[in-house]
Design a protein around this motif. Structure first.
Motif, PDB file in Angstrom:
ATOM      1  N   ARG A  59       0.827  -1.052  -0.013  1.00  0.00           N
ATOM      2  CA  ARG A  59      -0.030   0.043   0.062  1.00  0.00           C
ATOM      3  C   ARG A  59       0.939   1.246  -0.087  1.00  0.00           C
ATOM      4  O   ARG A  59       0.354   2.219  -0.681  1.00  0.00           O
ATOM      5  N   ASN A  60       2.200   1.175   0.614  1.00  0.00           N
ATOM      6  CA  ASN A  60       3.108   2.264   0.943  1.00  0.00           C
ATOM      7  C   ASN A  60       4.324   1.982   0.110  1.00  0.00           C
ATOM      8  O   ASN A  60       5.167   1.707   1.033  1.00  0.00           O
ATOM      9  N   THR A  75      -0.863   0.854  16.419  1.00  0.00           N
ATOM     10  CA  THR A  75      -2.082   0.461  15.697  1.00  0.00           C
ATOM     11  C   THR A  75      -2.435  -0.642  16.605  1.00  0.00           C
ATOM     12  O   THR A  75      -3.751  -1.090  16.384  1.00  0.00           O
ATOM     13  N   THR A 107      -6.607  -3.673   9.980  1.00  0.00           N
ATOM     14  CA  THR A 107      -6.751  -2.417   9.223  1.00  0.00           C
ATOM     15  C   THR A 107      -5.875  -1.301   9.594  1.00  0.00           C
ATOM     16  O   THR A 107      -5.308  -0.515   8.897  1.00  0.00           O
ATOM     17  N   LEU A 110      -2.524  -0.340   7.909  1.00  0.00           N
ATOM     18  CA  LEU A 110      -2.514   0.200   6.586  1.00  0.00           C
ATOM     19  C   LEU A 110      -2.828   1.873   6.440  1.00  0.00           C
ATOM     20  O   LEU A 110      -2.434   2.420   5.556  1.00  0.00           O
ATOM     21  N   GLN A 111      -3.550   2.442   7.543  1.00  0.00           N
ATOM     22  CA  GLN A 111      -3.715   3.813   7.807  1.00  0.00           C
ATOM     23  C   GLN A 111      -3.393   4.328   9.046  1.00  0.00           C
ATOM     24  O   GLN A 111      -4.315   4.496   9.958  1.00  0.00           O
ATOM     25  N   GLY A 113      -1.889   6.934  10.135  1.00  0.00           N
ATOM     26  CA  GLY A 113      -1.979   8.548  10.666  1.00  0.00           C
ATOM     27  C   GLY A 113      -0.415   8.959  10.654  1.00  0.00           C
ATOM     28  O   GLY A 113      -0.022   9.924   9.950  1.00  0.00           O
ATOM     29  N   ALA A 188      -0.670  10.657   6.542  1.00  0.00           N
ATOM     30  CA  ALA A 188      -2.204  10.789   6.382  1.00  0.00           C
ATOM     31  C   ALA A 188      -2.608  11.725   5.365  1.00  0.00           C
ATOM     32  O   ALA A 188      -3.597  11.565   4.530  1.00  0.00           O
ATOM     33  N   ASP A 190      -4.311  14.173   6.516  1.00  0.00           N
ATOM     34  CA  ASP A 190      -5.971  14.218   6.727  1.00  0.00           C
ATOM     35  C   ASP A 190      -6.176  15.735   6.933  1.00  0.00           C
ATOM     36  O   ASP A 190      -5.538  16.491   7.052  1.00  0.00           O
ATOM     37  N   TYR A 250      -7.485   8.878  13.780  1.00  0.00           N
ATOM     38  CA  TYR A 250      -6.164   7.943  14.006  1.00  0.00           C
ATOM     39  C   TYR A 250      -5.949   7.991  15.616  1.00  0.00           C
ATOM     40  O   TYR A 250      -5.751   9.109  16.320  1.00  0.00           O
TER      41      TYR A 250
END
Length: 260
Positions: A59-60, A75, A107, A110-111, A113, A188, A190, A250
């Motif tokens: 993903r990254n 996380t 999950t 994967l994100q 923050g 992120a 965000d 996050y």
């Protein structure tokens, strides 16, 4: 001395997995061994972590190993599938010495923050703090940034400043305080760029984070903070706590341990 603690825990009990069939005792007489088996152990937990690391990397693709490790650790959860605190195999309450940052999520990594990125300088400084001199480090390290030299009078206390997702403090004195530095990278982008800190501190320890808010403006931006640990009484056992940065979407949690 601090006990050795893991970074992360993962499911490893009664896991259904592919089985290289050489266990004839598991097969009825005259039948081939099974292709699958229910197995327990670290050999079952490791694939969970490896698979999650691969998913985060896919993903990254530009993330470093330390950023991936940070995403997995910060996380993690500290409760089991019954939403109760994680316990040891004997049923007693588990601590970071048992599960590190917690049990890996599905999950969240994967994100994450924000991530803690451990740099080449961090690792070189670790060697300095561990007692190696510049000439010895040059024989160990493949590449050394130009002009790098070990800090003057390095001590084992300085190891706590390595930009790691967790914090370990050894032999803190009731008459003083210990300061630890950390840096977070925004991954992120965000709409909620302001992160505020919350602290879970054990009894007998005052914990202060400066600043208590971090406001990011760009993806990839790095902001630093300092944690100040001040005991109000002499520790008679190792104690645990955590620091969590959150923007409402996050939560970036770092466990800490202070040894007696």
């Amino acid at each position: 001395m601090l006990n050795v603690q893991p970074d992360i825990a993962a499911p490893g009990v009664d896991i259904l997995a592919a089985w290289i069939g050489n266990d004839t005792a598991a097969a009825p007489e005259g039948k081939d061994p099974p292709l699958f088996n229910v197995i327990s152990g670290t050999s079952m937990a490791c694939p969970h972590v490896s698979g999650m690391a691969a998913a985060v990397k896919s993903r990254n693709p530009t993330w470093s190993p330390s950023a991936i490790r940070s995403a997995i650790m910060t996380t993690a959860t500290q409760t089991n599938n019954l939403r109760a605190p994680i316990t040891t195999e004997t049923g007693s309450a588990a601590t970071p010495y048992d599960f590190g940052a917690g049990e890996i999520g599905i999950t969240g990594p994967l994100q994450p923050g924000l991530v803690y990125e451990t740099t080449t300088i961090d690792y070189l400084n670790f060697l300095c703090y561990y007692g190696y001199d510049n000439s010895t480090i040059k024989t160990i390290a493949r590449t050394i940034p130009k002009g790098f030299v070990c800090p003057m009078n390095p001590s084992t206390d300085s190891i706590s400043d390595i930009n790691y997702p967790s914090i370990a403090i050894s032999k803190i004195s009731v008459k003083g305080s210990r300061k630890v530095n950390r840096s977070l990278t925004n991954v992120a982008g965000d709409d909620e760029p302001v992160y505020t800190v919350s602290i879970e501190a054990p009894a007998g320890i005052n914990v202060k984070v400066v600043p208590d808010k971090l406001q990011f403006t760009d993806i990839g931006q790095k902001l630093s903070y300092q944690v100040i640990f001040s005991p109000v009484k002499q520790l008679d056992k190792d104690v645990f706590g955590s620091i969590t940065w959150s923007n409402g979407k996050y939560k970036v949690r770092s466990p800490f341990v202070l040894s007696s």
